[in-house]
Design an enzyme around this catalytic site. Structure first.
Site, PDB file in Angstrom:
ATOM      1  N   ASP A 220       0.831  -1.209   0.000  1.00 40.32           N
ATOM      2  CA  ASP A 220       0.000   0.000   0.000  1.00 40.32           C
ATOM      3  C   ASP A 220       0.867   1.261   0.000  1.00 40.32           C
ATOM      4  O   ASP A 220       2.006   1.227  -0.480  1.00 40.32           O
ATOM      5  CB  ASP A 220      -0.921  -0.066   1.240  1.00 40.32           C
ATOM      6  CG  ASP A 220      -2.264   0.593   0.996  1.00 40.32           C
ATOM      7  OD1 ASP A 220      -2.267   1.783   0.650  1.00 40.32           O
ATOM      8  OD2 ASP A 220      -3.306  -0.071   1.142  1.00 40.32           O
TER       9      ASP A 220
ATOM     10  N   HIS B 198      -4.045   6.416   2.658  1.00 37.60           N
ATOM     11  CA  HIS B 198      -4.705   5.198   2.173  1.00 37.60           C
ATOM     12  C   HIS B 198      -4.237   3.956   2.931  1.00 37.60           C
ATOM     13  O   HIS B 198      -5.052   3.155   3.412  1.00 37.60           O
ATOM     14  CB  HIS B 198      -4.408   5.078   0.675  1.00 37.60           C
ATOM     15  CG  HIS B 198      -5.096   3.962  -0.037  1.00 37.60           C
ATOM     16  ND1 HIS B 198      -4.570   2.694  -0.104  1.00 37.60           N
ATOM     17  CD2 HIS B 198      -6.252   3.927  -0.737  1.00 37.60           C
ATOM     18  CE1 HIS B 198      -5.380   1.928  -0.831  1.00 37.60           C
ATOM     19  NE2 HIS B 198      -6.409   2.653  -1.222  1.00 37.60           N
TER      20      HIS B 198
ATOM     21  N   SER C  36     -10.947  -0.403  -2.380  1.00 40.94           N
ATOM     22  CA  SER C  36      -9.782  -0.382  -1.498  1.00 40.94           C
ATOM     23  C   SER C  36     -10.178  -0.559  -0.039  1.00 40.94           C
ATOM     24  O   SER C  36      -9.426  -1.127   0.743  1.00 40.94           O
ATOM     25  CB  SER C  36      -9.074   0.968  -1.601  1.00 40.94           C
ATOM     26  OG  SER C  36      -8.264   1.025  -2.724  1.00 40.94           O
TER      27      SER C  36
END
Ligand SMILES: *[C@@H]1O[C@H](CO)[C@@H](O)[C@H](O)[C@H]1NC(C)=O
Ligand SMILES: *[C@@H]1O[C@H](CO)[C@@H](O)[C@H](O)[C@H]1NC(C)=O
Ligand SMILES: *[C@@H]1O[C@H](CO)[C@@H](O)[C@H](O)[C@H]1NC(C)=O
Ligand SMILES: *[C@@H]1O[C@H](CO)[C@@H](O)[C@H](O)[C@H]1NC(C)=O
Ligand SMILES: *[C@@H]1O[C@H](CO)[C@@H](O)[C@H](O)[C@H]1NC(C)=O
Ligand SMILES: *[C@@H]1O[C@H](CO)[C@@H](O)[C@H](O)[C@H]1NC(C)=O
Ligand SMILES: *[C@@H]1O[C@H](CO)[C@@H](O)[C@H](O)[C@H]1NC(C)=O
Ligand SMILES: *[C@@H]1O[C@H](CO)[C@@H](O)[C@H](O)[C@H]1NC(C)=O
Length: 759
Positions: free
Chosen positions: A152, A217, A545
């Site tokens: 990630d 994220h 996601s």
């Protein structure tokens, strides 16, 4: 000049920056166009045969020697190699000219050479919604031995979600590393590994060469997967509750491969898989997508995931955010658990009150309280700087609006790109009503007072503005409201059928991916937009996601109860216990939108039966799909596979897959598919399962035998499903199912029959 920058730009027409980052669309660099550029050297990955049993240093040497035969010298070769993948696979990444690629491809030792490319990134409440309450039964000791690996944007070690109070030392199987890094406070007994890969050598000015998360994220996905319990978490009071991951006692290993400006490079993704497999992670969660969407052997995610599967590690990946168009699903290899996004039963809405007394309700998160009863309202078109900027002013683009006309007003804009509210705010506007039909179910976080309305409502606002001399409005602070009915398939979630194979149903499952609250980085404002001064330890994001770590978390949860289960068994447990999603609820794409249905964590721990398999059926499947020995070897890691000597696999799809998909050849001929399956009893020793078939109109489905008598645990029994389908119009999909029921368990397999477009 790096190839990425040159090729990326033209294709970047992304509507909402926020959805892009958390979501994962490949920055669709056109390989063909880029390849015809001048003879500059570009980054490639060369896959080699069997992994020789030598230590990795001498393997590095082997790579340099091999490469020197197409380069001018040993030194030249040494300089060109940027990485040797030696831990879990045998490959190297190097800067090569087209001529060198051709020579290298022709060598016996070389299986294939693929170009590097760039991929993109694709709650408190959500765990209660899917039925994993704080009080759920846990195996704490084994849960703390579970290591989840995330590929990630990095992680924020200072987040409360990753404190290590009460954690013992890492499990002894852990072989990973965590160095001292720039701007990174370090690992602990919760975050036991952190690394980064940036092999293309181009610095990213907006990022930091460190596993630290400047995007948010990776922090968000990690905390959804395995974050500690954090009470009273919220986004400025919204979505307040206890934030937690599926497995709060599990350990986290972060492999940073996505960079603020450059995206996620194939060479880095492969390096992350290579390292994670070697380090001893149990689960890999990857919310990134792109790559070749048809061929499994040119996309590093299925390649890495295959090597992981060989070592007993399950890879869970996001399906992509390019729905609702059909056949948009990504990460669809059968050895990957592919996750779609669904919506839960809450929405974030702002009341907008107009001078004519009318009210409307807009979508999105706006945390600002108005200080006036009403503000003057203007449309972007009417606030244009001059006659040439009218078109841009409609969308409130930078430098298109007249600050004099905007000052103190609320502006109504059609949204083309993200950040309209930042533009309006930047020139003195007090609020923005943005109009878009593109994301009807997602609450975007705004950096200034703003809300989102659809085209119908937008048209009525436009009428109002032009029906009075002094139009006015006020946007109130966002509130959380209940939404019925749920769950529903997210509009943006990528849909099947799989572009990789007509024989496999994808996506596999749906999990919450709309408006998910989870931990966030302190290094970025909530929107990253110019002028945003909002920072928060938790924020709301949407995308597949966000759905992916929910399923990866449940895979870890299942693993904590059954540490010896294979990736296929864990996947089977999760798929056959999923709750079928209602077809009446806005789910026109049905199984192509949500696969087996909605994730059901506590049932997944006790599935009764599992469809298990090892590596061989996947190889048989690939042979059946037409992959040849050398491309197969890229996945399998050995050149010895000879498809013509393999025994035929298990029926229509060769796999012991927990779902079934039969595709018609064309619209005229009927078709029969024979699916052979084998289930393993993981429930009580003495169990009797009866079959129930639900066949759609025009399809005949039979199963033999119709009862399975188990007398011991781990006993395996086989059955055969025959599906006979009449011709159907092109593009039609009809779902049925096979359900095995015992007195304690329900084991459900969707059966999908599809008539391909132009088939
Ligand atoms: C990273 O660390 C350097 C050196 O300590 C510092 O100058 C810089 O501001 C830090 N960056 C961020 C984003 O914190
Ligand atoms: C929860 O957090 C809010 C700030 O977001 C604070 O005002 C409140 O006192 C906290 N409540 C508890 C019980 O800690
Ligand atoms: C519109 O909203 C205002 C402010 O919240 C409220 O006072 C009013 O009652 C609402 N009017 C209608 C018709 O719902
Ligand atoms: C309109 O404004 C733009 C942006 O400031 C400027 O470039 C352009 O020359 C202007 N056109 C006219 C006709 O004034
Ligand atoms: C537009 O939004 C309004 C209010 O939320 C809703 O009632 C209406 O159904 C929507 N229209 C479309 C076409 O989605
Ligand atoms: C194997 O398949 C790949 C990809 O389809 C192709 O490029 C290659 O030439 C094939 N190799 C052989 C030996 O047929
Ligand atoms: C694969 O097996 C077939 C049948 O045994 C044989 O004829 C063929 O030569 C083999 N191919 C390779 C590349 O070894
Ligand atoms: C399965 O079918 C048999 C025979 O029809 C019946 O006796 C039994 O009760 C059924 N079991 C379940 C769990 O439905």
């Amino acid at each position: 000049m790096s190839r990425s920058k040159k090729c990326v730009h033209s294709d970047l027409s992304i509507p909402w920056q926020q959805l892009v980052l958390p979501l994962l669309i490949l920055v669709s660099i056109s390989l063909v166009n880029c390849a015809t550029e001048d003879e500059e050297k570009k980054l490639y990955i060369a896959f080699l045969g069997d992994h020789p049993l030598v230590n990795s240093n001498s393997l590095d040497e082997t790579h340099i020697h091999l490469l020197s035969s197409v380069k001018e010298s040993y030194d030249d070769a040494k300089e060109s190699i940027v990485y040797s993948y030696t831990k879990s696979m045998n490959a190297f990444a190097a800067k090569l000219s087209e001529d060198e690629v051709n020579k290298l491809s022709g060598m016996d030792e070389v299986l294939s050479v693929i170009p590097n490319q760039y991929y993109k990134l694709h709650t408190t409440k959500s765990w209660d919604f899917v039925g994993l309450p704080v009080t759920a039964r846990r195996k704490l000791r084994t849960e703390s031995d579970v290591i989840v690996g995330l590929i990630d944007t990095g992680i924020s070690p200072q987040s409360e979600s990753f404190k290590d109070d009460g954690f013992g030392p890492p499990p002894t199987k852990w072989k990973g590393t965590c160095g001292p890094y720039a701007n990174f406070s370090g690992c602990n007994n919760k975050i036991i590994g952190a690394r980064y890969f940036k092999l293309d050598g181009t610095p990213d000015a907006s990022d930091i060469l460190s596993p630290v998360d400047v995007d948010g994220h990776g922090t968000h996905t990690s905390s959804t997967l395995a974050g500690n319990l954090v009470t009273n978490a919220s986004l400025f009071g919204l979505a307040r509750g206890t934030a937690r991951g599926a497995v709060p006692s599990a350990r986290v290993a972060m492999y940073k491969v996505c960079w603020a400006s450059d995206g996620c490079a194939a060479v880095d993704i492969l390096a992350a898989f290579d390292a994670a497999i070697h380090d001893g992670v149990d689960i890999i969660s990857i919310s990134i997508g792109g790559g070749g969407n048809q061929d499994y052997t040119i996309d590093t995610i299925p390649i890495g995931a295959f090597h992981a599967m060989q070592k007993g590690i399950i890879t869970v990946a996001s399906a992509g955010n390019t729905g609702p168009s059909l056949s948009s699903v990504m990460n669809h290899a059968p050895w990957i658990l592919t996750v779609a996004a669904s919506g839960i039963d809450r929405e974030f809405r702002s009341n907008v009150h107009f001078g004519n007394g009318k009210n409307i309700s807009g979508l999105g998160v706006s945390t600002f309280n108005p200080t006036q009863e009403l503000y003057p309202l203007i449309s972007g078109t009417d606030a244009a700087l001059n006659s040439t900027t009218v078109e841009e002013a409609r969308f409130c683009l930078q430098d298109s609006l007249d600050p004099v006309k905007v000052k103190g007003r609320i502006v109504h804009c059609k949204v083309l790109a993200s950040g309209a509210e930042s533009v309006v705010r930047g020139i003195g506007g007090v609020g923005t009503i943005v109009e878009s039909d593109q994301f009807p179910d997602v609450a975007f976080v705004f950096m200034a007072p703003a809300t989102l309305v659809n085209g119908t409502v937008g048209a009525s606002i436009n009428d109002y503005i032009h029906s009075t001399r002094s139009p006015s409005a006020v946007i109130y602070k966002t509130q959380e409201i209940e939404k019925e009915p749920a769950p529903f398939a997210a509009s943006f979630s990528s849909r099947g059928p799989s572009p990789g194979s007509k024989r496999i149903l994808k996506p596999d499952i749906a999990a919450p991916g709309i408006d998910i609250l989870a931990a966030y980085t302190p290094l970025k404002s909530l929107t990253g937009l110019k002028g945003d001064t909002q920072y928060s330890k938790f924020t709301i994001m949407s995308g597949t996601s966000m759905a992916c770590p929910h399923v990866a978390g449940v895979a870890a949860y299942v693993k904590s109860f059954h540490p010896d289960w294979s990736p296929a068994a864990i996947k089977s447990a999760i798929l056959t216990t999923a709750k079928p999603m209602s077809r009446r609820v806005n789910n026109n794409d049905e199984e192509f939108a949500f696969g087996s249905g909605q994730l059901s964590p506590t049932r997944a721990v006790s599935p009764g039966l599992v469809f298990d398999m090892d590596e061989m059926p996947y190889i048989q499947f690939l042979c059946h799909e037409g992959y040849n020995a050398s491309s197969l070897a890229v996945l399998v890691g050995s050149k010895r596979v000879n498809c013509s000597t393999l025994l035929p696999g298990l029926g229509y799809d060769d796999l012991n897959y927990p779902t079934m998909q039969l595709s018609l050849k064309n619209q005229r001929e009927p078709i029969t598919g024979v699916f052979r399956r084998r289930v393993t009893n993981v429930g009580p020793a003495l169990s009797i399962y009866n079959a129930t078939i639900n066949a759609p109109a025009g399809v005949e489905i039979t199963v033999r035998p119709t009862t399975l008598y188990f007398s011991r645990v781990l006993q395996e029994l086989s059955f055969t499903v025959v599906v006979k389908a009449k011709p159907m119009p092109s593009g039609q999909m009809v779902p049925g199912s096979l359900v095995w029921k015992s007195s304690r368990h329900v084991v459900r397999s969707p059966i999908v029959i599809y008539s391909p477009i132009d088939g």
